[in-house]
Design an enzyme around this catalytic site. Sequence first.
Site, PDB file in Angstrom:
ATOM      1  N   LYS A   1     -10.582  -0.205  10.530  1.00  0.00           N
ATOM      2  CA  LYS A   1     -10.721  -1.387   9.681  1.00  0.00           C
ATOM      3  C   LYS A   1     -11.092  -2.618  10.500  1.00  0.00           C
ATOM      4  O   LYS A   1     -11.210  -3.716   9.973  1.00  0.00           O
ATOM      5  CB  LYS A   1      -9.415  -1.657   8.928  1.00  0.00           C
ATOM      6  CG  LYS A   1      -9.098  -0.608   7.861  1.00  0.00           C
ATOM      7  CD  LYS A   1      -7.921  -1.048   7.028  1.00  0.00           C
ATOM      8  CE  LYS A   1      -7.306   0.078   6.239  1.00  0.00           C
ATOM      9  NZ  LYS A   1      -8.117   0.539   5.119  1.00  0.00           N
TER      10      LYS A   1
ATOM     11  N   HIS B   1       0.869  -1.175   0.000  1.00  0.00           N
ATOM     12  CA  HIS B   1       0.000   0.000   0.000  1.00  0.00           C
ATOM     13  C   HIS B   1       0.909   1.230   0.000  1.00  0.00           C
ATOM     14  O   HIS B   1       2.025   1.183   0.524  1.00  0.00           O
ATOM     15  CB  HIS B   1      -0.854  -0.054   1.273  1.00  0.00           C
ATOM     16  CG  HIS B   1      -1.917   0.991   1.370  1.00  0.00           C
ATOM     17  ND1 HIS B   1      -1.659   2.265   1.815  1.00  0.00           N
ATOM     18  CD2 HIS B   1      -3.243   0.947   1.101  1.00  0.00           C
ATOM     19  CE1 HIS B   1      -2.795   2.961   1.816  1.00  0.00           C
ATOM     20  NE2 HIS B   1      -3.769   2.181   1.387  1.00  0.00           N
TER      21      HIS B   1
ATOM     22  N   GLN C   1      -4.569  -4.992   7.113  1.00  0.00           N
ATOM     23  CA  GLN C   1      -5.572  -5.936   6.598  1.00  0.00           C
ATOM     24  C   GLN C   1      -5.476  -7.310   7.251  1.00  0.00           C
ATOM     25  O   GLN C   1      -6.153  -8.246   6.795  1.00  0.00           O
ATOM     26  CB  GLN C   1      -5.440  -6.096   5.070  1.00  0.00           C
ATOM     27  CG  GLN C   1      -5.609  -4.821   4.281  1.00  0.00           C
ATOM     28  CD  GLN C   1      -7.043  -4.277   4.286  1.00  0.00           C
ATOM     29  OE1 GLN C   1      -7.977  -4.943   4.732  1.00  0.00           O
ATOM     30  NE2 GLN C   1      -7.218  -3.066   3.789  1.00  0.00           N
TER      31      GLN C   1
ATOM     32  N   ASP D   1       3.003  -4.529   7.995  1.00  0.00           N
ATOM     33  CA  ASP D   1       1.820  -3.682   7.856  1.00  0.00           C
ATOM     34  C   ASP D   1       0.597  -4.587   8.060  1.00  0.00           C
ATOM     35  O   ASP D   1       0.239  -5.367   7.177  1.00  0.00           O
ATOM     36  CB  ASP D   1       1.819  -3.030   6.462  1.00  0.00           C
ATOM     37  CG  ASP D   1       0.513  -2.304   6.163  1.00  0.00           C
ATOM     38  OD1 ASP D   1      -0.391  -2.298   7.031  1.00  0.00           O
ATOM     39  OD2 ASP D   1       0.384  -1.759   5.052  1.00  0.00           O
TER      40      ASP D   1
ATOM     41  N   CYS E   1      -4.763   2.572  -3.656  1.00  0.00           N
ATOM     42  CA  CYS E   1      -3.499   3.069  -3.072  1.00  0.00           C
ATOM     43  C   CYS E   1      -2.371   2.070  -3.246  1.00  0.00           C
ATOM     44  O   CYS E   1      -1.556   1.851  -2.336  1.00  0.00           O
ATOM     45  CB  CYS E   1      -3.662   3.426  -1.595  1.00  0.00           C
ATOM     46  SG  CYS E   1      -4.839   4.725  -1.329  1.00  0.00           S
TER      47      CYS E   1
HETATM   48  N1  7TS Z   1      -1.947  -0.741   4.664  1.00  0.00           N
HETATM   49  C1  7TS Z   1      -2.845  -1.485   4.000  1.00  0.00           C
HETATM   50  C2  7TS Z   1      -2.518  -2.868   3.609  1.00  0.00           C
HETATM   51  C3  7TS Z   1      -4.106  -0.949   3.737  1.00  0.00           C
HETATM   52  O1  7TS Z   1      -5.005  -1.690   3.112  1.00  0.00           O
HETATM   53  C4  7TS Z   1      -4.394   0.372   4.128  1.00  0.00           C
HETATM   54  C5  7TS Z   1      -5.700   1.038   3.786  1.00  0.00           C
HETATM   55  C6  7TS Z   1      -3.422   1.078   4.837  1.00  0.00           C
HETATM   56  C7  7TS Z   1      -2.208   0.496   5.079  1.00  0.00           C
HETATM   57  C8  7TS Z   1      -3.659   2.459   5.340  1.00  0.00           C
HETATM   58  O2  7TS Z   1      -4.662   2.450   6.289  1.00  0.00           O
HETATM   59  P1  7TS Z   1      -5.185   3.827   6.896  1.00  0.00           P
HETATM   60  O3  7TS Z   1      -6.207   3.421   7.873  1.00  0.00           O
HETATM   61  O4  7TS Z   1      -4.019   4.482   7.510  1.00  0.00           O
HETATM   62  O5  7TS Z   1      -5.738   4.610   5.748  1.00  0.00           O
HETATM   63  N2  7TS Z   1      -6.362   0.473   2.696  1.00  0.00           N
HETATM   64  C9  7TS Z   1      -7.447   0.983   2.075  1.00  0.00           C
HETATM   65  C10 7TS Z   1      -8.101   0.325   1.043  1.00  0.00           C
HETATM   66  O6  7TS Z   1      -7.771  -0.761   0.592  1.00  0.00           O
HETATM   67  N3  7TS Z   1      -9.144   1.082   0.641  1.00  0.00           N
HETATM   68  O7  7TS Z   1      -9.184   2.190   1.376  1.00  0.00           O
HETATM   69  C11 7TS Z   1      -8.130   2.149   2.290  1.00  0.00           C
END
Ligand code: 7TS
Length: 413
Positions: free
Chosen positions: A224, A121, A201, A198, A362
């Site tokens: 999430k 990401h 997910q 990371d 992303c």
């Molecule tokens: N890492 C992964 C694997 C992610 O899927 C996401 C967000 C992030 C980091 C960043 O998370 P945040 O909460 O800091 O934004 N992924 C997604 C997505 O797949 N669609 O919207 C956000």
Amino acid sequence: MRSDIKNDFPIFANWREKGKPLIYLDSAATTQKPARVIDAVSEYYSRYNANVHRGTYELSQLATDLYENSRTAVARFINAERAESIVFTRNATESLNLIAYAWGLNNLKKGDEVILSDMEHHSNLVPWHIISRHTGAVLKFIRMNSDFQLDLQSLKDNIGPRTKVVSVVHVSNVLGTINPVKEICRLAHEAGAIAIVDGAQSAPHMPVDVREIGCDFYALSGHKMCGPTGIGALYARYELLERMEPFLGGGEMINEVFPTTSNYAKPPYKFEAGTPNIAGAVGLKAAVEYLEAVGLKEVEEHEIALGDYAARRLAEIEGVRIFRPKTTGTGVVSFTVENVHPHDISTILDSEGVAIRAGHHCAQPLMRKLQVQSTARASFYIYNDKSDVEVLASALEKGIALFRPRKKADVTK
Ligand code: 7TS
């Protein structure tokens, strides 16, 4: 999975916009919130609101206890060795930036190597781009094979004495691939590098044990995993936190301040400058407890079964291409439809009450590897079931029919 679990999430009863039930298939972007989490946040503001770590009055002490209890709950959730290994952040993005700035900026030098992967990401790429510009460190990549899995041989070929960081996504937000993070961390440590995972997910979707994985850092986002937006966490081995410089400076994170210098509080407070998201932490604790009550093993099995079913069902539709590994998929199913733009797919599905994500998710470098500009993505969670997959599939079939060029005979009729 309990058949009435949707009732825990008020949005499904409240959503009225399209005169159709909400089929929410975008949980990889953010999950819906159970009433228990919404109530915990509301109760915090109605009954316990005060700033933390500074008041000597009872209300502030209660707020501090609630905030710190959340740290303990998050530590338990991922089996961290101690609560002080958990730093509250805004989200996984901030957690990953914290590592890049607070560790990377001070420990990397010209020619050092940071190994990432083909399926990161942007939040595990862009911070390293910035830090490599400052330090002269070089970025390398673990390659992905044709089954959308990381090729560990490419890690073994690249890792060496210059490798200082190996940072990989646990579960891909595009492909649903579960990466062999335990093995990757082992290889990183063997080379004397730090290992970062990371977990944006993975924490919401499967039992996670940071000690079993053997990582030095693990990043997650509360929103999430049924929690509120604006609260996330960084797990770190405590000794590393002790040796790291702060990321942000200000109140809460100091020990003593003089006009021209200051020294810092102990971790995790050293990394929590300013008034934190107390209500968010309270909501995150409620989310953690909610998921623990459902059972993370059950969450995992439910999602894998749904993801497998959806991938099979969608693959039956003419022109659909699925981007998902054969064996290690989760509840994330990315796909394209021949001659139909993913944004059009998403718009068509929306008119049937089905919410999916379309775009690059992303992960632009991954899109280039896949040789697409974007994909459509359905991502499933505990409140989805097979009937949601059926609605998705029939809405997709109906939508595709609108886009298919009509046969000549139909046109002249
Ligand atoms: N890492 C992964 C694997 C992610 O899927 C996401 C967000 C992030 C980091 C960043 O998370 P945040 O909460 O800091 O934004 N992924 C997604 C997505 O797949 N669609 O919207 C956000």
